[in-house]
Design a protein around this motif. Structure first.
Motif, PDB file in Angstrom:
ATOM      1  N   VAL A 164     103.599  37.415 -14.854  1.00  0.00           N
ATOM      2  CA  VAL A 164     104.248  38.065 -13.713  1.00  0.00           C
ATOM      3  C   VAL A 164     103.308  38.089 -12.511  1.00  0.00           C
ATOM      4  CG1 VAL A 164     105.368  40.177 -12.896  1.00  0.00           C
ATOM      5  CG2 VAL A 164     105.664  39.454 -15.282  1.00  0.00           C
ATOM      6  N   ARG A 165     102.052  38.393 -12.729  1.00  0.00           N
ATOM      7  CA  ARG A 165     101.082  38.384 -11.631  1.00  0.00           C
ATOM      8  C   ARG A 165     100.975  36.998 -11.020  1.00  0.00           C
ATOM      9  NH1 ARG A 165      95.466  41.347 -10.876  1.00  0.00           N
ATOM     10  NH2 ARG A 165      94.320  39.893  -9.550  1.00  0.00           N
ATOM     11  N   ALA A 166     100.908  35.967 -11.845  1.00  0.00           N
ATOM     12  CA  ALA A 166     100.782  34.603 -11.342  1.00  0.00           C
ATOM     13  C   ALA A 166     101.990  34.211 -10.496  1.00  0.00           C
ATOM     14  CB  ALA A 166     100.609  33.640 -12.498  1.00  0.00           C
ATOM     15  N   ALA A 167     103.183  34.700 -10.867  1.00  0.00           N
ATOM     16  CA  ALA A 167     104.381  34.388 -10.085  1.00  0.00           C
ATOM     17  C   ALA A 167     104.396  35.136  -8.753  1.00  0.00           C
ATOM     18  CB  ALA A 167     105.626  34.732 -10.899  1.00  0.00           C
ATOM     19  N   LEU A 168     103.919  36.359  -8.768  1.00  0.00           N
ATOM     20  CA  LEU A 168     103.868  37.156  -7.533  1.00  0.00           C
ATOM     21  C   LEU A 168     102.739  36.717  -6.612  1.00  0.00           C
ATOM     22  CD1 LEU A 168     104.413  40.712  -9.055  1.00  0.00           C
ATOM     23  CD2 LEU A 168     105.987  39.566  -7.485  1.00  0.00           C
ATOM     24  N   HIS A 169     101.663  36.177  -7.187  1.00  0.00           N
ATOM     25  CA  HIS A 169     100.460  35.808  -6.431  1.00  0.00           C
ATOM     26  C   HIS A 169     100.021  34.407  -6.857  1.00  0.00           C
ATOM     27  CE1 HIS A 169      99.964  39.993  -5.029  1.00  0.00           C
ATOM     28  NE2 HIS A 169     100.425  40.304  -6.236  1.00  0.00           N
ATOM     29  N   PRO A 170     100.721  33.388  -6.371  1.00  0.00           N
ATOM     30  CA  PRO A 170     100.476  32.019  -6.864  1.00  0.00           C
ATOM     31  C   PRO A 170      99.192  31.373  -6.347  1.00  0.00           C
ATOM     32  CG  PRO A 170     102.171  32.019  -5.164  1.00  0.00           C
ATOM     33  CD  PRO A 170     101.881  33.460  -5.461  1.00  0.00           C
TER      34      PRO A 170
END
Length: 380
Positions: A164-170
């Motif tokens: 989820v973090r990677a999707a929000l902060h690519p």
């Protein structure tokens, strides 16, 4: 699934506590976890008094104390066994709740049992990996290996490698390595000293041993060994690699502690794990709209000062409070409160690690760091 259900990625300590906290406020939650079978794995964790307070308020205080040890002090020694300083903890330090040391897996199973009992057996969906999500003004749709789930919000509590973090902060978001390799285990042996003491032993060349009883006839230990220069970690962390006892014992050969059998500590450990001490730089924001982060997904920190799991538990309570009152606006208020607080802890843990790494020559700085951490914990 009702559209007002809150979806939670990750059935770790943070995700499970969030589900319980939301349920206590009348809000339904469903947890997705990539692990096919949730089992009591891991080693020890310390819960600071503010985290024990939150779990007690969720009705888990007695059950938690039954599986944990309650340290009354943390003591620093050199590798000859000389006491350098002692700092009271928990009730002995004047807190209204104890500090508790517990096996992480046992704590997770306690929380899991509570979630299944209170929210129902299908509230936790094991073997369900989050692949991505989309959101609009009405709902968030989460793509998983088991199909698409819809809900009112998505909480990324899926750990330091958060999808989820990677999707929000690519963009770039590297792991930041302290230059320390940690060897961890839990030995089946009697507790040392009075059975209620945490110990940090400072050896030569920056090697430290942190050890404490965690209940159930186990003594947790972490050997921290400098193995490189701090900076961005090249590649992933390769969590929980197996290590051989000899890798640990060679750093302890000249240590002499008359109150702890170091050979037994290593020999009676069934599984020894090796992984780097890492965190990530704080984010400028956590979430967008119906999606936000919690625990290690939001603010991974060095395991110094016993704050990682404790901060995730406080996150859960604040998020549940704010979401129950304000819905989606509450998610932003949760972030506005917790992001600066946890950013301060990440920075403080880095400073505390630097103080420790300088050895006993700067004992005043080490003492000050620990007392500052105790004061900060009481404000949580």
């Amino acid at each position: 699934m009702p559209h007002d259900t809150v979806l939670i990625a990750g059935a770790g300590i943070g995700g499970l506590t969030t589900a319980l906290a939301l349920h206590a406020r009348g809000i339904d939650a469903t947890i997705m976890d990539r692990t096919p079978t949730l089992r009591p794995i891991g080693v020890g964790i310390n819960l600071l008094p503010h985290a024990v307070r939150e779990l007690t308020n969720l009705g888990l205080g007695d059950a938690l104390r039954d599986i944990a040890a309650a340290p009354h002090s943390i003591c620093f020694y050199d590798h000859t066994g000389e006491l350098l300083f002692r700092e009271p903890r928990g009730l002995a330090a004047g807190d209204p709740h104890p500090q508790l040391s517990v096996h992480r897996g046992r704590l997770q199973m306690l929380l899991l049992e509570a979630v299944r009992s209170r929210l129902g057996g299908i509230a936790v969906r094991a073997g369900t990996t989050v692949d991505g999500f989309i959101q609009d003004s009405d709902r968030v749709q989460v793509r998983t290996t088991a199909g698409t789930l819809s809900g009112a919000a998505l909480i990324g509590a899926d750990g330091i490698g958060s999808t989820v973090r990677a999707a929000l902060h690519p963009g770039p978001d590297p792991l930041m390595w302290a230059g320390i390799t940690m060897y961890r285990g839990a030995a089946s042996m009697p507790a040392f000293l009075d059975g209620s003491t945490m110990a940090i032993i400072k050896g030569d060349n920056g090697v430290d041993l942190v050890t404490y009883p965690i209940g159930g006839g186990l003594v947790n230990w972490v050997l921290q060994v400098p193995t490189g220069d701090p900076g961005e970690l090249d590649g992933d962390a390769q969590w929980n690699l197996a290590a051989e006892p000899a890798e640990v014992s060679r750093h302890l050969t000249r240590w002499r502690l008359n109150w702890l059998d170091l050979d037994a500590l290593v020999a009676r450990t069934e599984n020894i794990f090796r992984y780097p001490m890492v965190d990530r730089n704080p984010l400028a924001y956590w979430g967008v709209g119906r999606v936000t982060l919690l625990g290690d997904a939001a603010h991974p920190m060095y395991p110094v000062g016993a704050n990682g799991g404790s901060q995730a538990i406080v996150d859960a309570r604040v998020l549940a409070d704010e979401y129950a009152v304000g819905g989606l606006a509450g998610l932003l208020r949760y972030e506005d409160q917790r992001r600066p607080e946890t950013t301060e802890v990440v920075a403080a843990n880095r400073q505390m690690h630097h103080a420790f790494s300088e050895g006993t020559a700067d004992l005043d700085r080490v003492t000050s760091a620990y007392r500052s951490d105790t004061a900060r914990s009481r404000r949580a």
